[in-house]
Scaffold this motif. Structure first.
Motif, PDB file in Angstrom:
ATOM      1  N   ASP A 249       0.821  -1.210   0.000  1.00 39.10           N
ATOM      2  CA  ASP A 249       0.000   0.000   0.000  1.00 39.10           C
ATOM      3  C   ASP A 249       0.857   1.262   0.000  1.00 39.10           C
ATOM      4  O   ASP A 249       0.582   2.205  -0.731  1.00 39.10           O
ATOM      5  CB  ASP A 249      -0.927   0.009   1.223  1.00 39.10           C
ATOM      6  CG  ASP A 249      -1.973  -1.088   1.151  1.00 39.10           C
ATOM      7  OD1 ASP A 249      -2.445  -1.373   0.038  1.00 39.10           O
ATOM      8  OD2 ASP A 249      -2.294  -1.656   2.206  1.00 39.10           O
ATOM      9  N   GLY A 250       1.901   1.305   0.827  1.00 38.11           N
ATOM     10  CA  GLY A 250       2.733   2.491   0.954  1.00 38.11           C
ATOM     11  C   GLY A 250       3.815   2.563  -0.107  1.00 38.11           C
ATOM     12  O   GLY A 250       4.055   1.614  -0.858  1.00 38.11           O
ATOM     13  N   LEU A 251       4.496   3.724  -0.173  1.00 33.82           N
ATOM     14  CA  LEU A 251       5.572   3.935  -1.138  1.00 33.82           C
ATOM     15  C   LEU A 251       6.919   3.559  -0.533  1.00 33.82           C
ATOM     16  O   LEU A 251       7.173   3.776   0.656  1.00 33.82           O
ATOM     17  CB  LEU A 251       5.612   5.400  -1.588  1.00 33.82           C
ATOM     18  CG  LEU A 251       4.418   5.914  -2.392  1.00 33.82           C
ATOM     19  CD1 LEU A 251       4.596   7.402  -2.683  1.00 33.82           C
ATOM     20  CD2 LEU A 251       4.278   5.133  -3.689  1.00 33.82           C
ATOM     21  N   TRP A 252       7.795   3.010  -1.361  1.00 32.59           N
ATOM     22  CA  TRP A 252       9.171   2.734  -0.945  1.00 32.59           C
ATOM     23  C   TRP A 252       9.929   4.043  -0.829  1.00 32.59           C
ATOM     24  O   TRP A 252       9.840   4.912  -1.702  1.00 32.59           O
ATOM     25  CB  TRP A 252       9.858   1.817  -1.970  1.00 32.59           C
ATOM     26  CG  TRP A 252      11.314   1.576  -1.652  1.00 32.59           C
ATOM     27  CD1 TRP A 252      11.811   0.794  -0.659  1.00 32.59           C
ATOM     28  CD2 TRP A 252      12.441   2.114  -2.342  1.00 32.59           C
ATOM     29  NE1 TRP A 252      13.186   0.805  -0.680  1.00 32.59           N
ATOM     30  CE2 TRP A 252      13.599   1.615  -1.709  1.00 32.59           C
ATOM     31  CE3 TRP A 252      12.591   2.977  -3.437  1.00 32.59           C
ATOM     32  CZ2 TRP A 252      14.892   1.937  -2.130  1.00 32.59           C
ATOM     33  CZ3 TRP A 252      13.872   3.303  -3.858  1.00 32.59           C
ATOM     34  CH2 TRP A 252      14.995   2.797  -3.211  1.00 32.59           C
ATOM     35  N   ASP A 253      10.669   4.187   0.258  1.00 29.42           N
ATOM     36  CA  ASP A 253      11.445   5.406   0.514  1.00 29.42           C
ATOM     37  C   ASP A 253      12.875   5.001   0.837  1.00 29.42           C
ATOM     38  O   ASP A 253      13.136   4.384   1.879  1.00 29.42           O
ATOM     39  CB  ASP A 253      10.823   6.174   1.685  1.00 29.42           C
ATOM     40  CG  ASP A 253      11.575   7.457   2.004  1.00 29.42           C
ATOM     41  OD1 ASP A 253      12.519   7.801   1.267  1.00 29.42           O
ATOM     42  OD2 ASP A 253      11.221   8.114   2.998  1.00 29.42           O
TER      43      ASP A 253
ATOM     44  N   ASP B 234      14.552   3.135   4.189  1.00 28.65           N
ATOM     45  CA  ASP B 234      15.110   1.788   4.045  1.00 28.65           C
ATOM     46  C   ASP B 234      15.591   1.617   2.616  1.00 28.65           C
ATOM     47  O   ASP B 234      14.783   1.549   1.688  1.00 28.65           O
ATOM     48  CB  ASP B 234      14.048   0.727   4.379  1.00 28.65           C
ATOM     49  CG  ASP B 234      14.606  -0.695   4.332  1.00 28.65           C
ATOM     50  OD1 ASP B 234      15.825  -0.842   4.102  1.00 28.65           O
ATOM     51  OD2 ASP B 234      13.831  -1.645   4.516  1.00 28.65           O
ATOM     52  N   ASP B 235      16.900   1.564   2.444  1.00 26.81           N
ATOM     53  CA  ASP B 235      17.452   1.521   1.084  1.00 26.81           C
ATOM     54  C   ASP B 235      17.715   0.116   0.575  1.00 26.81           C
ATOM     55  O   ASP B 235      18.354  -0.074  -0.459  1.00 26.81           O
ATOM     56  CB  ASP B 235      18.741   2.338   1.000  1.00 26.81           C
ATOM     57  CG  ASP B 235      19.839   1.829   1.944  1.00 26.81           C
ATOM     58  OD1 ASP B 235      19.639   0.775   2.571  1.00 26.81           O
ATOM     59  OD2 ASP B 235      20.881   2.501   2.036  1.00 26.81           O
TER      60      ASP B 235
ATOM     61  N   ALA C  10      12.732  -4.533   0.555  1.00 24.74           N
ATOM     62  CA  ALA C  10      12.846  -5.510   1.635  1.00 24.74           C
ATOM     63  C   ALA C  10      11.597  -5.468   2.518  1.00 24.74           C
ATOM     64  O   ALA C  10      11.076  -6.493   2.942  1.00 24.74           O
ATOM     65  CB  ALA C  10      14.095  -5.227   2.462  1.00 24.74           C
ATOM     66  N   ALA C  11      11.129  -4.259   2.797  1.00 27.99           N
ATOM     67  CA  ALA C  11       9.844  -4.084   3.471  1.00 27.99           C
ATOM     68  C   ALA C  11       8.810  -3.707   2.415  1.00 27.99           C
ATOM     69  O   ALA C  11       9.144  -3.004   1.460  1.00 27.99           O
ATOM     70  CB  ALA C  11       9.947  -2.980   4.525  1.00 27.99           C
ATOM     71  N   PRO C  12       7.576  -4.181   2.535  1.00 24.48           N
ATOM     72  CA  PRO C  12       6.580  -3.918   1.485  1.00 24.48           C
ATOM     73  C   PRO C  12       6.481  -2.433   1.135  1.00 24.48           C
ATOM     74  O   PRO C  12       6.430  -1.570   2.009  1.00 24.48           O
ATOM     75  CB  PRO C  12       5.283  -4.434   2.114  1.00 24.48           C
ATOM     76  CG  PRO C  12       5.729  -5.480   3.075  1.00 24.48           C
ATOM     77  CD  PRO C  12       7.027  -4.989   3.634  1.00 24.48           C
TER      78      PRO C  12
ATOM     79  N   ASP D 234       4.885  -2.317  -8.132  1.00 21.16           N
ATOM     80  CA  ASP D 234       5.278  -3.217  -7.052  1.00 21.16           C
ATOM     81  C   ASP D 234       6.654  -3.838  -7.254  1.00 21.16           C
ATOM     82  O   ASP D 234       7.202  -4.441  -6.333  1.00 21.16           O
ATOM     83  CB  ASP D 234       4.230  -4.321  -6.879  1.00 21.16           C
ATOM     84  CG  ASP D 234       2.985  -3.793  -6.200  1.00 21.16           C
ATOM     85  OD1 ASP D 234       2.966  -3.762  -4.952  1.00 21.16           O
ATOM     86  OD2 ASP D 234       2.061  -3.366  -6.900  1.00 21.16           O
ATOM     87  N   ARG D 235       7.199  -3.699  -8.444  1.00 16.68           N
ATOM     88  CA  ARG D 235       8.548  -4.182  -8.722  1.00 16.68           C
ATOM     89  C   ARG D 235       9.271  -3.148  -9.580  1.00 16.68           C
ATOM     90  O   ARG D 235       8.646  -2.344 -10.270  1.00 16.68           O
ATOM     91  CB  ARG D 235       8.521  -5.535  -9.455  1.00 16.68           C
ATOM     92  CG  ARG D 235       7.882  -6.677  -8.672  1.00 16.68           C
ATOM     93  CD  ARG D 235       8.724  -7.082  -7.469  1.00 16.68           C
ATOM     94  NE  ARG D 235       8.140  -8.231  -6.769  1.00 16.68           N
ATOM     95  CZ  ARG D 235       7.290  -8.128  -5.749  1.00 16.68           C
ATOM     96  NH1 ARG D 235       6.889  -6.931  -5.333  1.00 16.68           N
ATOM     97  NH2 ARG D 235       6.826  -9.211  -5.157  1.00 16.68           N
TER      98      ARG D 235
END
Length: 376
Positions: free
Chosen positions: A19-23, A27-28, A50-52, A88-89
Motif C-alpha cells: 500500500d505504501g511507497l518505498w522510501d 530503508d534503502d 525488503a519491506a513492502p 510493485d517491482r
C-alpha cells in the motif's frame, strides 16, 4: 470449486501488493526477485523492497546502487527499464562488459534472494515532463532501457500516442526486448518499432534495415520527424551522429533530449572527460588560487588540486582512473570516503545527508578547502 474459492491449496504462492511507497531514505534495501535473460549478454534484474512498498518514478529515470563485491563497495547507476505503471517491482537491464567488475558480477553472481542498497529515483531524462502528440525514440545498444520504460508506460496507459521507436543493434541477436516491442507494435497501430542491425549471418538473418541510422532512413521511415519530440539514448558516438543528422535536417533542437550513461567503460569516456576538463580548466588556476594536496589511500597517489577545481577533475588530469559517470553530483558513482579535510560540495541528489554526516563525498562536485585524505 470450493477449494479454489477458499484458497485450499496451501502450497501455492500468494500475491502480495503493498500500500505504501518505498522510501530509500527510510530503508534503502532491495531484494532480487528474478533474473531474466534478454539476449546472450544482457540480463534484466527484478527487485522488490525488503519491506513492502511501491515504487514511484518517472519513465526514463535511473537509480544508484551500492554493490558489495570482493569486500569493496562499488556504486553504479542503472536506468529503470520497467514502467511506473507496474509499481510493485522495479527492474534494471545490464549488458555484460568485458572486464567490467559490476556487470560481470551481476551476470555471474547476483541471484534471487540477494540484497543490494539503492537510492533514487533520479534524473530528468523523461517524457513525463514533456507531453507531445508525436514522439521519436532513438536508441543504440543498451541505451534502449530508458526508452523501453517510456514505451512500456505509454502502452500500459493505452493512450495511443504516435510513437516511432528506432533501435540500432550489432545483429538481430543483440536486439534487446525485441519480442516485446514487436508485440506492442502488433496490437497498437500508433506504435511502430523499427530495428536497424549492422551485421547479419546465416544463423542470425534479418529482413529489416541494415547499417546505421542515416538521414535517408529517417526520411523514409518517419518523414514527419521534424514534428516529433525526440528522445535519444546510447553511446556518445551514437548521440553525436544523431545530433548531426537532425541539425543538418533543420530539426528544432530545443525538442531534442538525450541521455548517455556508460558506467563501466572507463576508456574513451574517461579520456573525453579528462580532455574536456583540461580545456575548461586550462586558464582556471592563477597565482592567487590556493592549491591543496589530496592523498588517495588505496592507490597511494597524491594530487595537487586548486581550490577552483573539483577533486575528480584534478585526479583525471593527473592520469588517475576513478569511477565516475554524470559529473554533476547526480548519480553517486564517484562517492568516496573522506578520511580528513574539508570540501565545498554542490550535489544534485546523488548523496544523502546521513552519508555526508558519515564523511562521504562526491568527488565530481567537491572542491577542496584544505588538504584532503580520500579512501580511494
Amino acid at each position: 470449486m470450493s477449494e479454489a474459492a477458499g484458497g485450499g491449496n496451501s502450497g501455492s504462492a500468494s500475491i502480495e501488493l503493498a500500500d505504501g511507497l518505498w522510501d530509500s531514505e527510510a530503508d534503502d534495501t532491495l531484494v532480487c526477485q528474478a533474473v531474466r535473460d534478454e539476449t546472450h549478454d544482457v540480463k534484466t534484474f527484478v527487485l522488490k523492497p525488503a519491506a513492502p512498498g511501491r515504487f514511484r518514478f518517472k519513465p526514463g529515470q535511473f537509480m544508484t546502487y551500492a554493490f558489495e563485491i570482493d569486500g569493496e563497495t562499488i556504486y553504479r547507476c542503472y536506468t529503470i527499464s520497467s514502467a511506473p505503471t507496474r509499481p510493485d517491482r522495479i527492474s534494471f537491464t545490464v549488458k555484460r562488459v568485458p572486464g567490467g567488475p559490476v556487470s560481470n558480477w551481476l551476470h555471474d553472481s547476483f541471484k534471487p534472494g540477494m540484497r543490494i542498497r539503492a537510492v533514487g529515483p533520479m534524473g530528468d531524462f523523461t517524457c513525463a515532463d514533456l507531453p507531445a502528440s508525436k514522439y521519436l525514440f532513438l536508441s543504440g545498444g543498451s541505451g534502449i532501457t530508458p526508452l523501453m520504460s517510456m514505451a512500456r508506460t505509454f502502452h500500459d496507459l493505452g493512450q495511443r500516442e504516435d510513437i516511432v521507436f528506432i533501435h540500432n543493434a550489432r545483429s538481430p541477436a543483440d536486439i534487446i526486448f525485441r519480442e516485446e516491442l514487436e508485440g506492442m507494435a502488433r496490437v497498437d497501430d500508433a506504435f511502430r518499432f523499427v530495428p536497424i542491425v549492422q551485421n547479419v549471418s546465416p544463423l542470425a538473418p534479418s529482413s529489416g534495415l541494415r547499417g546505421f541510422l542515416t538521414r535517408g532512413i529517417l526520411d523514409v521511415v518517419v518523414p514527419d520527424f521534424r514534428e516529433r519530440e525526440v528522445f535519444v539514448c546510447g553511446p556518445a558516438p551514437y548521440l553525436a551522429a544523431v545530433k548531426a543528422i537532425l541539425a543538418e535536417a533543420g530539426y528544432e533542437m530545443a525538442r531534442y533530449h538525450d541521455e548517455s550513461f556508460n558506467f563501466e567503460t572507463l576508456t574513451a569516456s574517461e579520456k573525453a572527460v579528462a580532455t574536456e576538463a583540461e580545456l575548461q580548466l586550462e586558464t582556471e588556476a592563477g597565482p592567487t588560487v590556493r592549491t591543496y594536496t589530496v592523498e588517495f589511500t588505496k592507490t597511494r597517489r597524491s594530487v595537487e588540486v586548486p581550490e577552483t577545481m573539483t577533486v575528480l577533475e584534478a585526479a583525471k588530469r593527473a592520469g588517475m582512473r576513478l569511477p565516475s559517470s554524470c559529473s554533476k553530483g547526480m548519480c553517486g558513482t564517484c562517492k568516496s570516503k573522506k578520511v580528513s579535510g574539508t570540501v565545498a560540495m554542490t550535489h544534485q541528489g546523488g548523496i544523502r545527508q546521513r552519508e555526508i554526516d558519515a564523511g562521504m563525498v562526491l568527488l565530481c562536485c567537491s572542491k577542496p578547502n584544505s588538504d584532503l585524505v580520500i579512501e580511494r
